[in-house]
Design a protein around this motif. Structure first.
Motif, short mmCIF file in Angstrom:
data_model
loop_
_atom_site.label_atom_id
_atom_site.label_comp_id
_atom_site.label_asym_id
_atom_site.label_seq_id
_atom_site.Cartn_x
_atom_site.Cartn_y
_atom_site.Cartn_z
N PRO A 94 14.34 -1.51 1.21
CA PRO A 94 14.04 -0.59 0.10
C PRO A 94 12.55 -0.38 -0.09
N ARG A 95 12.19 0.83 -0.42
CA ARG A 95 10.79 1.16 -0.68
C ARG A 95 10.23 0.29 -1.80
N LEU A 96 11.03 0.01 -2.81
CA LEU A 96 10.62 -0.84 -3.92
C LEU A 96 11.26 -2.22 -3.79
N TYR A 97 10.56 -3.22 -4.25
CA TYR A 97 11.08 -4.59 -4.22
C TYR A 97 12.31 -4.68 -5.11
N GLU A 98 13.44 -5.12 -4.51
CA GLU A 98 14.72 -5.16 -5.19
C GLU A 98 15.05 -3.82 -5.84
N GLU A 99 14.51 -2.74 -5.23
CA GLU A 99 14.76 -1.36 -5.63
C GLU A 99 14.31 -1.06 -7.07
N ARG A 100 13.31 -1.82 -7.56
CA ARG A 100 12.87 -1.58 -8.94
C ARG A 100 11.39 -1.82 -9.18
N ASP A 101 10.68 -2.46 -8.25
CA ASP A 101 9.31 -2.86 -8.57
C ASP A 101 8.39 -2.63 -7.38
N LEU A 102 7.14 -2.27 -7.66
CA LEU A 102 6.13 -2.20 -6.61
C LEU A 102 5.82 -3.60 -6.11
N ARG A 103 5.60 -3.73 -4.82
CA ARG A 103 5.38 -5.06 -4.25
C ARG A 103 3.97 -5.58 -4.54
N LEU A 104 3.91 -6.86 -4.84
CA LEU A 104 2.65 -7.57 -4.96
C LEU A 104 2.24 -8.16 -3.62
N SER A 105 3.23 -8.43 -2.79
CA SER A 105 3.04 -8.98 -1.45
C SER A 105 4.36 -8.76 -0.71
N TYR A 106 4.39 -9.10 0.57
CA TYR A 106 5.62 -8.98 1.34
C TYR A 106 6.02 -10.38 1.78
N VAL A 107 7.11 -10.89 1.20
CA VAL A 107 7.56 -12.26 1.43
C VAL A 107 8.80 -12.21 2.31
N THR A 108 8.64 -12.57 3.57
CA THR A 108 9.71 -12.32 4.54
C THR A 108 10.99 -13.07 4.23
N TRP A 109 10.90 -14.30 3.67
CA TRP A 109 12.14 -15.03 3.41
C TRP A 109 12.90 -14.45 2.21
N GLN A 110 12.24 -13.66 1.39
CA GLN A 110 12.92 -12.97 0.30
C GLN A 110 13.45 -11.60 0.75
N GLU A 111 12.67 -10.93 1.56
CA GLU A 111 13.04 -9.59 2.01
C GLU A 111 14.18 -9.61 3.02
N GLY A 112 14.16 -10.58 3.93
CA GLY A 112 15.20 -10.66 4.95
C GLY A 112 14.99 -9.70 6.10
N VAL A 113 13.92 -8.92 6.09
CA VAL A 113 13.61 -7.97 7.15
C VAL A 113 12.14 -8.12 7.51
N THR A 114 11.85 -8.34 8.78
CA THR A 114 10.47 -8.46 9.22
C THR A 114 9.92 -7.09 9.59
N PRO A 115 8.61 -6.92 9.62
CA PRO A 115 8.04 -5.62 10.00
C PRO A 115 8.50 -5.16 11.38
N PHE A 116 8.56 -3.85 11.54
CA PHE A 116 8.90 -3.24 12.81
C PHE A 116 7.67 -3.08 13.69
N VAL A 117 6.54 -2.79 13.05
CA VAL A 117 5.30 -2.57 13.78
C VAL A 117 4.13 -3.01 12.91
N VAL A 118 3.12 -3.59 13.55
CA VAL A 118 1.90 -3.99 12.88
C VAL A 118 0.72 -3.34 13.60
N VAL A 119 -0.25 -2.88 12.84
CA VAL A 119 -1.47 -2.29 13.40
C VAL A 119 -2.67 -3.09 12.89
N GLU A 120 -3.50 -3.52 13.81
CA GLU A 120 -4.76 -4.18 13.44
C GLU A 120 -5.91 -3.33 13.95
#
Length: 247
Positions: free
Chosen positions: A86-112
């Motif tokens: 979901p674009r919003l955290y738990e479909e209701r809040d803007l994210r403060l960070s991305y916590v993988t064990w809460q989200e259950g989905v890891t990024p598809f692509v990373v750019v450095e």
């Protein structure tokens, strides 16, 4: 008398996004304006056609927490994209960070975005004590197993792409405009153009037709141009009929 079972230790509760900070006071700020503009362009053009807009998330300079055994360890990618979350955290809040064990989905692509001070870290050339957090390359490749890792050096305009093959990142050759990601039905390449008044090579997403994905501002300008052309054609038709359009 009877014997009772000994008390069981409380089940460990992992911290959530609200417990883990989005930044730390000791961390340095963004190094330059390019690190603001380039991720912004990536975000505006990252629109996978087979995913609803509210189930695609991307972020820049946001803490990415990756290890439930070391909950304070994080990396802060210059930009990353996630599919099917979901674009919003738990479909209701803007994210403060991305916590993988809460989200259950890891990024598809990373750019450095490489800078002289981060090149060794970004390309996995740094060694650290086992008690300290691993470098970015190790986290992306071995812990999170992110399918695609992109590195861009704006000083040399060198674009490098890596894909996860079995357990290791392998270089992906650039073809056509850049590198194609079939799962997202998008490609990422170097576009020469003007963005926010700056003309240079920019990382940008393109579609299956080898067309650069337009930003919302470009879409609006394109619609305005089409409307102007339509109005001009209509005016020409009226003049051919002897009618003055302004009358």
């Amino acid at each position: 008398m009877y014997q009772t079972d000994p008390p069981q230790p409380a089940k460990a509760t992992l911290p959530t996004m609200y417990d883990l900070p989005s930044e730390h006071p000791e961390d340095p700020g963004l190094p330059d304006e390019f690190h603001l503009l380039q991720p912004e362009l990536l975000r505006l053009t990252f629109r996978p056609p087979t995913y609803a807009a509210d189930h695609v998330f991307s972020a820049s300079d946001l803490n990415l927490y990756y290890d439930a055994s070391h909950v304070q360890w994080y990396k802060r990618p210059d930009w990353f994209g996630v599919l099917g979350v979901p674009r919003l955290y738990e479909e209701r809040d803007l994210r403060l960070s991305y916590v993988t064990w809460q989200e259950g989905v890891t990024p598809f692509v990373v750019v450095e975005l490489i800078s002289p001070g981060t090149e060794a870290e970004d390309l996995g050339r740094t060694l650290r004590d086992a008690s300290k957090p691993p470098n970015k390359w190790t986290v992306y490749e071995q812990i999170l197993r992110i399918p695609y890792y992109i590195v861009f050096n704006r000083y040399t305009d060198e674009l490098q792409a890596f894909g996860l093959m079995m357990t290791r990142y392998q270089p992906i050759p650039l073809e056509g405009l850049g590198v194609w990601f079939e799962d997202a039905e998008l490609g990422l390449g170097l576009w020469e153009g003007t963005y926010q008044g700056i003309h240079r090579l920019w990382l940008r997403w393109y579609n299956r037709d080898q067309q650069w994905v337009l930003t919302p501002a470009e879409q609006e300008a394109q619609r305005a141009e089409q409307e102007a052309q339509r109005a001009e054609r209509l005016a020409a038709q009226l003049r051919a009929l002897g009618v003055e359009p302004d009358a």
